[in-house]
Design a protein around this motif. Sequence first.
Motif, PDB file in Angstrom:
ATOM      1  N   LYS A 150     -21.200   5.521  -4.031  1.00 54.00           N
ATOM      2  CA  LYS A 150     -20.158   4.652  -4.677  1.00 54.00           C
ATOM      3  C   LYS A 150     -18.952   4.543  -3.796  1.00 54.00           C
ATOM      4  CE  LYS A 150     -21.476   6.136  -9.344  1.00 54.00           C
ATOM      5  NZ  LYS A 150     -21.236   7.037 -10.588  1.00 54.00           N
ATOM      6  N   PHE A 151     -18.665   5.502  -2.990  1.00 59.55           N
ATOM      7  CA  PHE A 151     -17.760   5.659  -2.295  1.00 59.55           C
ATOM      8  C   PHE A 151     -17.838   4.235  -1.065  1.00 59.55           C
ATOM      9  CE2 PHE A 151     -20.559   8.502  -0.146  1.00 59.55           C
ATOM     10  CZ  PHE A 151     -20.379   7.978   1.336  1.00 59.55           C
ATOM     11  N   LEU A 152     -18.920   3.938  -0.613  1.00 61.03           N
ATOM     12  CA  LEU A 152     -19.145   2.813   0.152  1.00 61.03           C
ATOM     13  C   LEU A 152     -18.612   1.717  -0.537  1.00 61.03           C
ATOM     14  CD1 LEU A 152     -20.060   1.935   2.809  1.00 61.03           C
ATOM     15  CD2 LEU A 152     -22.492   1.958   1.930  1.00 61.03           C
ATOM     16  N   MET A 153     -19.166   1.418  -1.439  1.00 61.74           N
ATOM     17  CA  MET A 153     -18.811   0.111  -2.423  1.00 61.74           C
ATOM     18  C   MET A 153     -17.200   0.082  -2.668  1.00 61.74           C
ATOM     19  SD  MET A 153     -21.398  -1.366  -2.642  1.00 61.74           S
ATOM     20  CE  MET A 153     -21.204  -2.501  -3.952  1.00 61.74           C
ATOM     21  N   MET A 154     -16.792   1.256  -3.021  1.00 58.41           N
ATOM     22  CA  MET A 154     -15.303   1.440  -3.323  1.00 58.41           C
ATOM     23  C   MET A 154     -14.492   0.925  -2.021  1.00 58.41           C
ATOM     24  SD  MET A 154     -14.654   1.930  -6.521  1.00 58.41           S
ATOM     25  CE  MET A 154     -12.918   2.044  -6.415  1.00 58.41           C
ATOM     26  N   GLY A 155     -14.966   1.329  -0.805  1.00 54.44           N
ATOM     27  CA  GLY A 155     -14.290   1.103   0.512  1.00 54.44           C
ATOM     28  C   GLY A 155     -14.203  -0.417   0.619  1.00 54.44           C
ATOM     29  N   VAL A 156     -15.353  -0.975   0.461  1.00 52.95           N
ATOM     30  CA  VAL A 156     -15.518  -2.175   0.820  1.00 52.95           C
ATOM     31  C   VAL A 156     -14.630  -3.148  -0.311  1.00 52.95           C
ATOM     32  CG1 VAL A 156     -17.048  -4.478   0.185  1.00 52.95           C
ATOM     33  CG2 VAL A 156     -18.009  -2.115   1.473  1.00 52.95           C
ATOM     34  N   ILE A 157     -14.455  -2.776  -1.598  1.00 45.10           N
ATOM     35  CA  ILE A 157     -13.554  -3.283  -2.598  1.00 45.10           C
ATOM     36  C   ILE A 157     -12.197  -3.221  -1.880  1.00 45.10           C
ATOM     37  CG2 ILE A 157     -12.702  -3.240  -4.638  1.00 45.10           C
ATOM     38  CD1 ILE A 157     -15.672  -2.588  -5.533  1.00 45.10           C
ATOM     39  N   ILE A 158     -11.819  -2.165  -1.648  1.00 40.97           N
ATOM     40  CA  ILE A 158     -10.434  -1.831  -1.063  1.00 40.97           C
ATOM     41  C   ILE A 158      -9.996  -2.756   0.101  1.00 40.97           C
ATOM     42  CG2 ILE A 158      -8.956  -0.224  -0.107  1.00 40.97           C
ATOM     43  CD1 ILE A 158     -10.240   1.842  -1.998  1.00 40.97           C
ATOM     44  N   VAL A 159     -11.062  -2.758   1.134  1.00 37.29           N
ATOM     45  CA  VAL A 159     -10.762  -3.581   2.246  1.00 37.29           C
ATOM     46  C   VAL A 159     -10.612  -5.065   1.986  1.00 37.29           C
ATOM     47  CG1 VAL A 159     -11.836  -4.388   4.443  1.00 37.29           C
ATOM     48  CG2 VAL A 159     -11.932  -1.969   3.732  1.00 37.29           C
ATOM     49  N   LEU A 160     -11.635  -5.584   0.868  1.00 42.33           N
ATOM     50  CA  LEU A 160     -11.403  -7.055   0.628  1.00 42.33           C
ATOM     51  C   LEU A 160     -10.130  -7.123  -0.078  1.00 42.33           C
ATOM     52  CD1 LEU A 160     -15.112  -7.750  -0.421  1.00 42.33           C
ATOM     53  CD2 LEU A 160     -14.072  -8.524   1.585  1.00 42.33           C
ATOM     54  N   LEU A 161      -9.727  -6.385  -1.025  1.00 41.69           N
ATOM     55  CA  LEU A 161      -8.459  -6.495  -1.552  1.00 41.69           C
ATOM     56  C   LEU A 161      -7.182  -6.553  -0.780  1.00 41.69           C
ATOM     57  CD1 LEU A 161      -8.922  -4.369  -5.041  1.00 41.69           C
ATOM     58  CD2 LEU A 161      -8.677  -6.884  -4.920  1.00 41.69           C
ATOM     59  N   ALA A 162      -7.286  -5.371   0.430  1.00 42.17           N
ATOM     60  CA  ALA A 162      -6.066  -5.244   1.201  1.00 42.17           C
ATOM     61  C   ALA A 162      -6.268  -6.700   1.988  1.00 42.17           C
ATOM     62  CB  ALA A 162      -6.388  -4.137   2.166  1.00 42.17           C
ATOM     63  N   ALA A 163      -7.581  -7.170   2.464  1.00 43.93           N
ATOM     64  CA  ALA A 163      -7.356  -8.338   3.256  1.00 43.93           C
ATOM     65  C   ALA A 163      -6.613  -9.725   2.453  1.00 43.93           C
ATOM     66  CB  ALA A 163      -8.517  -8.780   3.573  1.00 43.93           C
ATOM     67  N   THR A 164      -6.837  -9.566   1.142  1.00 48.06           N
ATOM     68  CA  THR A 164      -6.705 -10.845   0.323  1.00 48.06           C
ATOM     69  C   THR A 164      -5.066 -10.698  -0.004  1.00 48.06           C
ATOM     70  OG1 THR A 164      -8.763 -10.666  -0.897  1.00 48.06           O
ATOM     71  CG2 THR A 164      -6.771 -11.819  -2.050  1.00 48.06           C
ATOM     72  N   VAL A 165      -4.514  -9.319  -0.256  1.00 46.19           N
ATOM     73  CA  VAL A 165      -3.087  -9.458  -0.161  1.00 46.19           C
ATOM     74  C   VAL A 165      -2.377  -9.676   1.207  1.00 46.19           C
ATOM     75  CG1 VAL A 165      -1.332  -7.448  -0.390  1.00 46.19           C
ATOM     76  CG2 VAL A 165      -3.363  -7.551  -2.012  1.00 46.19           C
ATOM     77  N   VAL A 166      -2.942  -9.253   2.353  1.00 51.17           N
ATOM     78  CA  VAL A 166      -2.322  -9.667   3.793  1.00 51.17           C
ATOM     79  C   VAL A 166      -2.278 -11.197   3.902  1.00 51.17           C
ATOM     80  CG1 VAL A 166      -2.783  -9.434   6.086  1.00 51.17           C
ATOM     81  CG2 VAL A 166      -2.841  -7.318   4.665  1.00 51.17           C
ATOM     82  N   VAL A 167      -3.502 -11.846   3.426  1.00 49.62           N
ATOM     83  CA  VAL A 167      -3.577 -13.346   3.499  1.00 49.62           C
ATOM     84  C   VAL A 167      -2.553 -14.218   2.817  1.00 49.62           C
ATOM     85  CG1 VAL A 167      -5.256 -15.215   3.328  1.00 49.62           C
ATOM     86  CG2 VAL A 167      -6.021 -13.567   4.448  1.00 49.62           C
ATOM     87  N   VAL A 168      -2.496 -13.403   1.417  1.00 47.26           N
ATOM     88  CA  VAL A 168      -1.636 -14.196   0.375  1.00 47.26           C
ATOM     89  C   VAL A 168      -0.178 -14.022   0.932  1.00 47.26           C
ATOM     90  CG1 VAL A 168      -0.818 -14.141  -1.901  1.00 47.26           C
ATOM     91  CG2 VAL A 168      -3.475 -14.103  -1.374  1.00 47.26           C
ATOM     92  N   THR A 169       0.416 -12.902   1.517  1.00 47.05           N
ATOM     93  CA  THR A 169       1.850 -12.555   1.735  1.00 47.05           C
ATOM     94  C   THR A 169       2.109 -13.067   3.347  1.00 47.05           C
ATOM     95  OG1 THR A 169       1.120 -10.396   2.427  1.00 47.05           O
ATOM     96  CG2 THR A 169       1.890 -10.649   0.073  1.00 47.05           C
ATOM     97  N   LEU A 170       1.272 -13.703   3.851  1.00 48.31           N
ATOM     98  CA  LEU A 170       1.431 -14.187   5.234  1.00 48.31           C
ATOM     99  C   LEU A 170       2.442 -15.283   5.030  1.00 48.31           C
ATOM    100  CD1 LEU A 170      -1.651 -14.104   7.402  1.00 48.31           C
ATOM    101  CD2 LEU A 170       0.285 -12.879   7.666  1.00 48.31           C
TER     102      LEU A 170
END
Length: 76
Positions: free
Chosen positions: A48-68
């Motif tokens: 489960k922690f691996l899946m949560m890590g992937v979700i967090i990385v994808l969400l962080a990347a989305t936030v970075v791209v949107v706020t550029l």
Amino acid sequence: MMQAVHQRISSLYGWIIVGAMSVMSSPVWAQVEGLKPPKTKDAPSSPKFLMMGVIIVLLAATVVVVTLKAKRGHQD
């Protein structure tokens, strides 16, 4: 006279409703033995922690791209 007709019609509606309920509940009576959850012998495929890590990385990347900020040239 009209009251007698009205009583017959309302009684008929009652019987129609009872009949409809009995027809709709017939699939439930077919499953009298009860439902049980499926039994699985396999372990979960990924932690489960691996899946949560992937979700967090994808969400962080989305936030970075949107706020550029968009780079605009001097010709705008």
